[in-house]
Design a protein around this motif. Structure first.
Motif, short mmCIF file in Angstrom:
data_model
loop_
_atom_site.label_atom_id
_atom_site.label_comp_id
_atom_site.label_asym_id
_atom_site.label_seq_id
_atom_site.Cartn_x
_atom_site.Cartn_y
_atom_site.Cartn_z
N GLU A 198 -16.63 10.45 -13.25
CA GLU A 198 -15.47 9.42 -12.31
C GLU A 198 -16.51 8.07 -12.19
OE1 GLU A 198 -13.05 10.59 -12.32
OE2 GLU A 198 -12.49 12.86 -11.10
N PHE A 256 0.92 -1.10 -0.29
CA PHE A 256 0.17 0.27 0.34
C PHE A 256 0.69 1.04 -0.17
CE2 PHE A 256 -1.55 2.74 2.78
CZ PHE A 256 -2.84 3.59 2.22
N GLN A 257 1.64 1.07 0.78
CA GLN A 257 2.57 2.64 1.02
C GLN A 257 3.36 3.15 -0.34
OE1 GLN A 257 5.51 2.58 4.08
NE2 GLN A 257 3.77 2.55 6.04
N ARG A 296 -7.92 4.17 -7.43
CA ARG A 296 -8.27 4.46 -5.44
C ARG A 296 -8.89 3.52 -5.43
NH1 ARG A 296 -9.67 10.14 -3.74
NH2 ARG A 296 -8.07 11.28 -4.26
N PHE A 351 0.64 6.47 8.34
CA PHE A 351 2.51 5.83 8.53
C PHE A 351 2.99 7.14 8.52
CE2 PHE A 351 3.61 5.32 3.78
CZ PHE A 351 2.74 5.88 3.53
N LEU A 371 1.00 3.90 -3.35
CA LEU A 371 0.34 5.54 -2.74
C LEU A 371 1.31 6.09 -2.86
CD1 LEU A 371 -1.32 7.46 -1.94
CD2 LEU A 371 -0.54 7.09 0.68
N PHE A 417 -4.40 10.17 2.56
CA PHE A 417 -4.37 8.42 2.11
C PHE A 417 -3.35 7.64 2.99
CE2 PHE A 417 -6.85 8.02 -1.81
CZ PHE A 417 -6.89 7.07 -1.56
N ALA A 462 -5.50 12.70 -1.63
CA ALA A 462 -4.20 12.11 -1.87
C ALA A 462 -2.91 12.60 -0.91
CB ALA A 462 -3.62 12.90 -3.85
N GLU A 517 -2.59 -5.74 -5.62
CA GLU A 517 -3.03 -4.75 -6.66
C GLU A 517 -2.04 -3.64 -6.28
OE1 GLU A 517 -6.10 -4.23 -7.21
OE2 GLU A 517 -7.82 -5.24 -6.49
N ARG A 563 2.91 9.46 -10.55
CA ARG A 563 3.18 8.91 -12.14
C ARG A 563 2.12 9.35 -12.87
NH1 ARG A 563 5.92 6.05 -16.19
NH2 ARG A 563 4.18 4.61 -17.54
N ARG A 616 -2.69 -9.53 -16.40
CA ARG A 616 -3.78 -9.43 -16.13
C ARG A 616 -2.86 -7.36 -16.13
NH1 ARG A 616 -3.89 -10.56 -9.67
NH2 ARG A 616 -5.53 -8.55 -9.37
N LEU A 617 -1.55 -7.61 -16.70
CA LEU A 617 -1.02 -6.21 -16.56
C LEU A 617 -0.51 -5.69 -18.56
CD1 LEU A 617 1.42 -6.16 -14.80
CD2 LEU A 617 -0.31 -5.28 -13.77
N ARG A 645 0.91 9.15 -6.69
CA ARG A 645 1.25 10.62 -6.59
C ARG A 645 1.91 10.67 -7.74
NH1 ARG A 645 1.75 10.14 -0.26
NH2 ARG A 645 0.11 10.86 0.94
N ARG A 698 0.61 -14.05 -13.70
CA ARG A 698 0.99 -12.48 -13.16
C ARG A 698 0.77 -11.37 -14.45
NH1 ARG A 698 -0.85 -8.88 -12.15
NH2 ARG A 698 -1.31 -7.59 -10.20
N LEU A 710 -6.32 1.20 -4.34
CA LEU A 710 -5.56 1.86 -2.87
C LEU A 710 -6.06 1.48 -1.90
CD1 LEU A 710 -3.80 5.26 -4.30
CD2 LEU A 710 -2.65 3.23 -3.93
N LEU A 711 -7.75 2.03 -1.60
CA LEU A 711 -8.20 1.68 -1.23
C LEU A 711 -8.78 0.39 -0.25
CD1 LEU A 711 -10.91 5.14 -1.48
CD2 LEU A 711 -9.99 4.25 0.71
N ILE A 761 -11.34 10.80 -0.21
CA ILE A 761 -10.03 10.68 0.42
C ILE A 761 -8.79 11.51 -0.22
CG2 ILE A 761 -7.93 9.97 1.93
CD1 ILE A 761 -9.48 7.92 1.81
N LEU A 804 -14.69 6.26 -3.55
CA LEU A 804 -13.88 6.00 -3.96
C LEU A 804 -13.28 8.13 -3.60
CD1 LEU A 804 -14.46 3.92 -6.59
CD2 LEU A 804 -13.21 3.83 -4.51
N MET A 805 -13.59 8.90 -3.69
CA MET A 805 -13.44 10.15 -3.84
C MET A 805 -13.24 10.93 -3.04
SD MET A 805 -12.89 9.87 -7.26
CE MET A 805 -11.80 11.06 -8.38
N ILE A 824 -3.33 9.59 -8.90
CA ILE A 824 -4.51 8.93 -8.20
C ILE A 824 -6.02 9.91 -8.15
CG2 ILE A 824 -2.98 10.61 -6.16
CD1 ILE A 824 -3.35 8.95 -4.36
N VAL A 825 -5.65 9.96 -9.54
CA VAL A 825 -7.37 11.07 -9.41
C VAL A 825 -8.06 10.25 -10.53
CG1 VAL A 825 -6.04 13.31 -10.29
CG2 VAL A 825 -6.94 11.50 -12.37
N VAL A 845 0.86 -4.35 -7.05
CA VAL A 845 1.50 -4.87 -8.82
C VAL A 845 0.73 -3.71 -9.60
CG1 VAL A 845 1.96 -6.46 -9.85
CG2 VAL A 845 2.69 -6.34 -7.97
N LYS A 858 -5.28 -0.20 2.01
CA LYS A 858 -5.47 0.34 3.00
C LYS A 858 -6.61 0.00 3.92
CE LYS A 858 -6.42 5.15 3.45
NZ LYS A 858 -6.13 5.36 5.22
#
Lengths: 603, 603
Positions: free
Chosen positions: B514, A311-312, A347, B601, A315, B597, B594, A411, A321, B438-439, A319, B435, A350-351, B592, B589-590, A341-342, A413, A354
């Motif tokens: 969105e 996650f870290q 999201r 941590f 995130l 997030f 950026a 996720e 890329r 999926r990418l 932010r 893997r 990421l969520l 939080i 989803l929207m 992240i938009v 990845v 998280k």
């Protein structure tokens, strides 16, 4: 290379605010040492160690792997030095009994630290990680002499331990083991046989290795009632308790694995090795469970730890890329594209990570309090209740947090796109490392049978009721609290449904035992989602209280509520599918004969 | 080492019985060559090649990987020889136009073979795999001269092709590319820039490599409307059309990846390389989509292929591995334990793999018929309908079959328990190889946006209706057929719900764009499950008909029905969770920012 920062603020939220650890520690016999300042200092220092010492060795350890040369295993560069710092820092004995040289701090504190170690470097963490299980087994079942000889060394960390269970033809079904123990002189036995998948079975981090080995005595009954536990050191301690004569146990090969390359997974050959009985003859499996239950929770913590690291880093990447514009119009018009992240789907990913990380952390620290009470609690009634709940939650912690940990790292990845597949970014390693957690210390399927069969149905559902009652009380208490209905209403419904589903499976299982296995994994996942929903609902209540009381950290608490809302709206609905699958029963699973399964491709 | 057998019986079921390929081929202009005997012989021979030549190189290719030495890439041992056999066997040109040296057989047949190649050795399959895309782009958009120079070589297979799209700072967002094309003499351009993630960008299997490269002309408009496509050969063809002067394109590095180690994933440096415009200036993206749509379906086929291999090997293991007794009493009393295939949860895992493999195969071969019609069909109305359906199904094939293929290979690992994590068994490789699917060629998220946004909502749902109408008709026709209600009733309900969900998202998206991204991945998964349900229901009808007509293969058809029942009872319910997630909308989803997030941590 991935970065990692200990989630100190979230740990503080869960420990100090949500679960009132200060009061918990104050009530715990011996827990008074763990005053808030001490706890905060330990977590901070542990976080520093994880970030500065362990994390930088994670990618290089994966790429270098372990080497077996002339029977000796070399861990990757830097691992030995990091372990020395770990021992020098007094970390191995943090939660161990002062009688054996430990610091006597609560187990829960060690568990919070284990999350950080798993986050930073899972492969490294497996070297000291197994020592705790070995120490536990000796503490509970060893003779005074065994404790004097081995325990202090394990607590100090100068020796490490292993659990030698699996053999080539048996892992889950330990009744099939072939390793033999023949009595020789005095209290000694000659142990002979081959063990596989032995984590940290051989390495160069410590001066001695203490193997806890399952084997059969000559007069052993068949099956799992005929297994005994032995302690077999790599070097037999001399009169002064120092490593002496080399014992007849050696590493025959290293396994080539999908991940945790930095940890030595060994084939261990016991050739008439000298060993000593731990506990009563033929009662080794019970002793082993002492080690295994702690190990299972430890593996669940690994799932959580990897979810957090993924996650870290996802995130940070999301932010940074820049790719495509927001569908709602440019958000970073000054840049060639918007940071990803938009995008709502980024999201969502990421969520998901998280929510699984923060939800998993709540579950682990809730369970950790139960461990404290079971290990150190004073009130017998409270301890019995904690034991029941701990038994119920252990397979959930193990299996649910590793299944969701695997999903979360995947996720991560996915957020990286193609770069997630490239080794240097470190995300694919998290997936490979996470993959073992669904397997070792009992697969998800085994945990699910333990939960539904052994823990819940065997108790006629009583075990479950201890937990669902607690959830019910929470719902009753909070149903009218402003802002809570959105969480309490679905939680109360699911909690009641959980009981009904259990009844339903129980009824079917009375006619056909296969129904337990047919429902088990869907049941465990269902249980995991509801359990996290309960904890997220409590987190919302806590966050709302903080906001109402006025706080300088409004954004933190609002984010916590938003994360809970995401969990309820987007992840908790998965219970719908699991419920239907459970209710469908086992007929569709049992209809095809073993032969007919292959009719599409077998000529 | 994993074994692989082409699923010839199941292919025959899907092609000959379920989808009536004989009639389809008979109606297809040019399809008459593909008479049932020819088709059967090709599939059998292809299966033999996959099993005997490719599969044995899969594990060794993974372990050896590719080597870059002095700018030259060496593929793993045996890959070159296997490729030679592939070319000698005439496989590369199977479905290519006879005008370019192909055999003119239908595309669908090549797609069935591609499943086998992906099953046997995905990394190897990526060498010839990309040639098809390059050939397609030249066939559709190349000049006669370009076709004469490059196409016949690609069809023959003595040269291979690549697709050079991605750059370090852009993958999804091709509008950001920086590679430049400057006109020089005649029709030539100087191409300069760096491309990454180029599969088979450099290797020793073929005598030349034909790169299809996206680049920007000096006068290019900004963004994706300013991209042009160029053909850039590794060796510039001489007068005789043979590889001549070395062009200014070279492999700068090989990526170190999670999987597909046997395939060379290259950083390609273009240093004033000589290239030639394909199609009109600035219209490169449209040309690229020609390649990309075929490639996307190809990747979906890879997901299916890996699911099949995992299933086959997990089945063998589950029959052989003895562990524990059946909860209903010993099934193999003469052995020390029962084979694990007796356990319901092991069967759940096997059936999940089987259902995704067989369901995926139906979806691919259903889609393949549409490809045939689009490519070769005579009737314009039929072709337009096929184009619409193909556009709709392409992102589902790509994303749903790779998501389920990844799940299936993970279940294969899980059946193997700890052994699944060990390289020599080959199961963990399937997960690592799966893997990437999926990418690449657009992540699952990108496919989902394509499906819901571009294909369905842009057409006001008309595109979807073409498909849901077909399902509706099937349900109408079969609702009273004995034995079909169990499948038709839930299918009809889901089919109607699919339309409603689409309307719901469409309405929300009118206010907030969105909402498309917020719903997209859950929507795609929902669509995939319903699509497979439709095909499984058709399979049941077919199987029932065969059983009623009397057949010597009753077990095969009963197994097919049982697999469909498992799918409906245990996998299809996942639509419930996806539905709720879609309906929940995007607010959670929207919510939080950026920055917020990371509050758990970040200090």
């Amino acid at each position: 290379m991935p970065d990692y920062q200990a989630p100190l603020r979230d740990l503080r939220f869960v420990m100090d605010e949500l679960l009132d650890y200060p009061a918990h520690y104050a009530r715990l016999p011996g827990g008074e040492e763990a005053d808030p300042e001490v706890v905060a200092a330990i977590l901070e220092e542990g976080g520093r160690f994880a970030r500065e010492v362990l994390a930088p060795l994670n990618l290089s350890g994966d790429q270098e792997g372990c080497r077996l040369e002339g029977g000796e295993v070399k861990a990757p560069k830097g691992f030995k030095e990091a372990y020395r710092q770990y021992v020098d820092g007094g970390w191995p004995g943090l939660a161990a009994d002062p009688a054996h040289g430990g610091q006597g701090l609560p187990h829960s504190l060690a568990m919070a630290l284990n999350e950080m170690i798993a986050s930073a470097n899972l492969a490294w963490g497996m070297y000291p990680g197994l020592s705790h299980g070995a120490a536990d087994a000796l503490r509970h079942h060893g003779t005074d002499d065994q404790k004097a000889t081995y325990l202090a060394k394990l607590v100090e960390g100068v020796w490490t331990g292993t659990m030698c269970l699996t053999e080539p033809h048996c892992g889950t079904d330990l009744g099939l083991i072939k390793t033999r123990a023949v009595p020789t002189d005095g209290d000694a036995y000659e142990i002979s046989g081959t063990k596989i998948f032995i984590s940290a079975g051989e390495h160069d981090l410590a001066e001695n290795i203490v193997h806890l080995v399952l084997a059969k005595l000559p007069d052993a009954p068949e099956g799992s009632r005929g297994i005994s536990l032995f302690v077999v050191p790599k070097y037999l301690p001399d009169e002064a308790g120092r490593p002496g004569e080399r014992n007849g146990v050696s590493c025959g090969a290293l396994e080539h694995k999908m991940g945790i390359h930095g940890n030595a997974t060994c084939v261990m050959n016991f050739d008439g090795a000298r060993g000593f009985l731990v506990g009563a003859p033929h009662k080794g499996l019970a002793c082993m469970f002492t080690m295994m239950n702690a190990a299972r929770i430890g593996v669940g913590i690994q799932g959580l730890g990897l979810a957090e690291t993924g996650f870290q880093n996802a995130l940070t990447y999301a932010r940074d890329r820049l790719q495509m514009r927001s569908l709602a119009g440019a958000k970073a018009a000054d840049k060639p594209a918007d940071p990803i992240i938009v995008h709502p789907d980024v999201r969502r990913m990421l969520l998901t990570q998280k929510a699984f990380a923060e939800g998993g952390r709540m579950l682990v620290l809730y369970t950790a309090q139960l461990v404290d009470v079971v290990e150190q609690g004073g009130d017998p009634a409270e301890r019995e209740r904690a034991e029941t709940l701990l038994g119920l939650l252990t397979p959930i912690v193990k299996a649910f947090l590793t299944e969701t940990g695997f999903e979360a790292t995947n996720e991560a990845v996915q957020v990286f796109g193609g770069h997630g597949y490239i080794q240097e970014w470190g995300m694919e390693q998290l997936v490979r490392d996470a993959r073992i957690t669904r397997l070792y210390e009992g697969t998800t399927g085994i945990q699910a049978l333990d939960l539904l069969g052994r823990k819940i149905l065997t108790s006629q559902g009583e075990t479950l009721k201890v937990f669902t009652k607690e959830i019910h009380k929470f719902c009753q208490a909070e149903q009218a609290t402003p802002g809570m209905a959105e969480f309490v209403r679905p939680l109360a419904k699911l909690n009641a449904e959980w009981g009904e589903l259990t009844m339903g499976v129980g009824m079917k299982a009375m006619n056909d035992r296969e129904e337990v296995g047919a429902a088990s994994v869907d049941y465990l996942m269902y249980a995991g989602y509801v359990t996290l929903a309960y904890l997220f609902a409590r987190a919302v209540r806590q966050a709302r209280a903080a906001l109402e009381a006025g706080t300088g950290e409004a954004a933190f608490y609002r984010t916590k509520i938003a994360t809970a809302r995401f969990y309820f709206e987007r992840l908790l609905p998965r219970t719908r599918g699991h419920r239907q699958a459970i209710e469908a029963g086992g007929d569709s699973l049992m209809a095809i004969s073993a032969d007919d399964f292959g009719l599409g491709f077998e000529p």
